[in-house]
Scaffold this active site. Structure first.
Site, short mmCIF file in Angstrom:
data_model
loop_
_atom_site.label_atom_id
_atom_site.label_comp_id
_atom_site.label_asym_id
_atom_site.label_seq_id
_atom_site.Cartn_x
_atom_site.Cartn_y
_atom_site.Cartn_z
N ASP A 194 -30.61 -54.23 -82.81
CA ASP A 194 -31.43 -53.76 -83.44
C ASP A 194 -31.14 -53.34 -84.93
O ASP A 194 -30.27 -52.41 -84.43
CB ASP A 194 -31.58 -52.94 -82.19
CG ASP A 194 -33.04 -51.63 -82.54
OD1 ASP A 194 -33.74 -52.62 -83.35
OD2 ASP A 194 -32.94 -50.97 -81.70
N SER A 237 -37.92 -46.63 -78.21
CA SER A 237 -39.54 -47.06 -79.29
C SER A 237 -39.44 -45.80 -79.80
O SER A 237 -39.24 -44.80 -80.19
CB SER A 237 -39.80 -47.91 -79.36
OG SER A 237 -39.66 -48.49 -80.57
N HIS A 270 -34.18 -54.96 -80.03
CA HIS A 270 -34.73 -53.87 -79.71
C HIS A 270 -36.09 -53.87 -78.21
O HIS A 270 -35.99 -55.14 -78.60
CB HIS A 270 -35.73 -53.59 -80.62
CG HIS A 270 -36.42 -52.14 -81.06
ND1 HIS A 270 -36.08 -51.46 -81.18
CD2 HIS A 270 -37.70 -52.22 -80.73
CE1 HIS A 270 -36.67 -50.50 -81.21
NE2 HIS A 270 -37.68 -50.74 -81.13
#
Length: 399
Positions: free
Chosen positions: A339, A244, A371
């Site tokens: 995601d 991320s 995610h």
């Protein structure tokens, strides 16, 4: 795309960014959670007065698990009346900013101490890199280090959390690094950079670079830490990785290595897990997700008030003229089917291949997952498969 977007913003689970469908974090033993859950309406995110640091006034209101040797979690929840209406910015259930500049983190505050992990045999310890800023790292080494004369690759890991929550000492990152270090048989440095809004982007980038320079100071048996200067680390086989926002940091550290170099260190490759790249104009599945995109637009401005916008090269590699100077020869991009950031990861591959970089970029896509699913369900089949792919990438040797 029916699943809510999450941005690695919780120490216990991935959290939705859909304003009307926030997932309430589970109660965890030993942690006091605020009952306050105000509306998600946003105030002016560009007003710098909202982001004043009030470190000297802080009183931690969260009970955390730690040891005397562990650096304390920075910028934890303040002693705030849950009924207070003086909220300036509300990102429930992640973080709130009060009108007097106070910061309340609602997730990502729990920490665990370093340890000798019984399941993996991996040993960890914490080091302070900069006493002035509090930037620190958690070091990991596998149980094979005392039994082999072969030097081990070095992994430098950057945690996620939208630049504003979670730390290198969060339980799920500690668990993940234990598994990764055990499987890959590497020495690892997990970077604990300072977070927004008290320390807006690009502070996280600068802190991470300072840690990399500290790592490089150990080349040739030098440097302050015995784990890195004991001749067991192969500084010619270094890999950066992150998830991320941490993947975004890993990318930028690769660019900086390409531009400035890192004396004595050879960056072999970079692993980007569900990278947090963005842009002003929607692409792919973003076109049909205007509400979610607006939320991520606002999150970026929240963590970087001085940004030029979502086409800032700090978040959009498509606008970065330095992209072709990435300082490694190999990149692995991991994306997840459900995601919203998936298309940005695939676009990043295309950008690299057409940038004049000259390296090799690989993509691993996981079906049916969202995610950072691997942090929330590390024992799942898909998480294990992704771990195996990353281990193979780390252990790859140039012919």
């Amino acid at each position: 795309m029916n699943q809510p977007l999450s941005l690695s913003l919780s120490s216990s689970l991935s959290l939705s960014l859909i304003p009307s469908k926030f997932c309430i974090p589970r109660r965890r033993p030993g942690v006091l959670h605020s009952n306050a859950h105000a509306s998600s309406a946003l105030s002016d995110l560009s007003n710098p007065v909202l982001f004043r640091s009030s470190i000297n006034q802080r009183k931690a209101s969260l009970i955390v698990v730690s040891s005397p040797s562990s650096p304390p979690p920075r910028s934890s929840s303040l002693d705030i009346d849950a009924s207070s209406s003086d909220i300036a910015v509300d990102y429930s259930p992640f973080i709130k900013i009060y009108k007097d500049g106070r910061v309340e983190r609602m997730v990502g505050t729990e920490v665990v101490p370093p340890s000798l992990d019984r399941q993996t045999g991996v040993e960890s310890k914490d080091v302070v890199i900069s006493p002035e800023t509090g930037v620190s790292a958690r070091l990991y080494r596998p149980n094979t280090t005392s039994q082999t004369l072969e030097k081990l690759p070095l992994l430098v890991y950057f945690h996620g959390g939208g630049f504003c929550v979670d730390t290198a000492f969060s339980p799920r990152y500690h668990r993940y690094l234990n598994s990764l270090v055990a499987e890959a048989k590497v020495v690892a440095v997990s970077v604990d950079y300072r977070r927004a809004p008290e320390h807006p982007v690009p502070v996280a980038y600068d802190d991470s670079w300072d840690v990399l320079k500290w790592v490089a100071s150990h080349v040739g048996g030098k440097g302050p830490d015995e784990w890195l200067k004991n001749q067991l680390v192969d500084f010619g086989r270094v890999v950066f990785a992150g998830d991320s926002a941490g993947a975004t940091i890993a990318h930028h550290m690769g660019l900086r290595v390409g531009a400035e170099g890192l004396s004595g260190v050879k960056l072999q490759g970079i692993v980007l897990v569900h990278p947090y790249f963005w842009g002003k104009e929607p692409i792919g599945g973003e076109v049909a997700e205007a509400e979610k995109k607006a939320k991520i637009d606002a999150l970026w401005r929240f963590t970087f008030p001085a940004t030029s916008g979502c086409d800032d090269p700090n978040i959009n590699p498509a606008t970065d003229p330095k992209l072709g100077s990435l300082g490694c020869g190999k990149v692995l991009v991991c994306v997840a089917e459900e995601d919203l950031l998936r298309d940005r990861g695939l676009y990043y591959r295309d950008l690299l291949e057409n940038s004049g970089w000259g390296g090799v970029v690989e993509v691993m896509e996981t079906s049916g997952e969202g995610h950072v699913f691997h942090l929330d369900n590390p024992d799942g089949e898909n998480a294990v498969a992704m771990l195996d792919r990353i281990v193979s990438f780390i252990n790859w040797r140039e012919p």
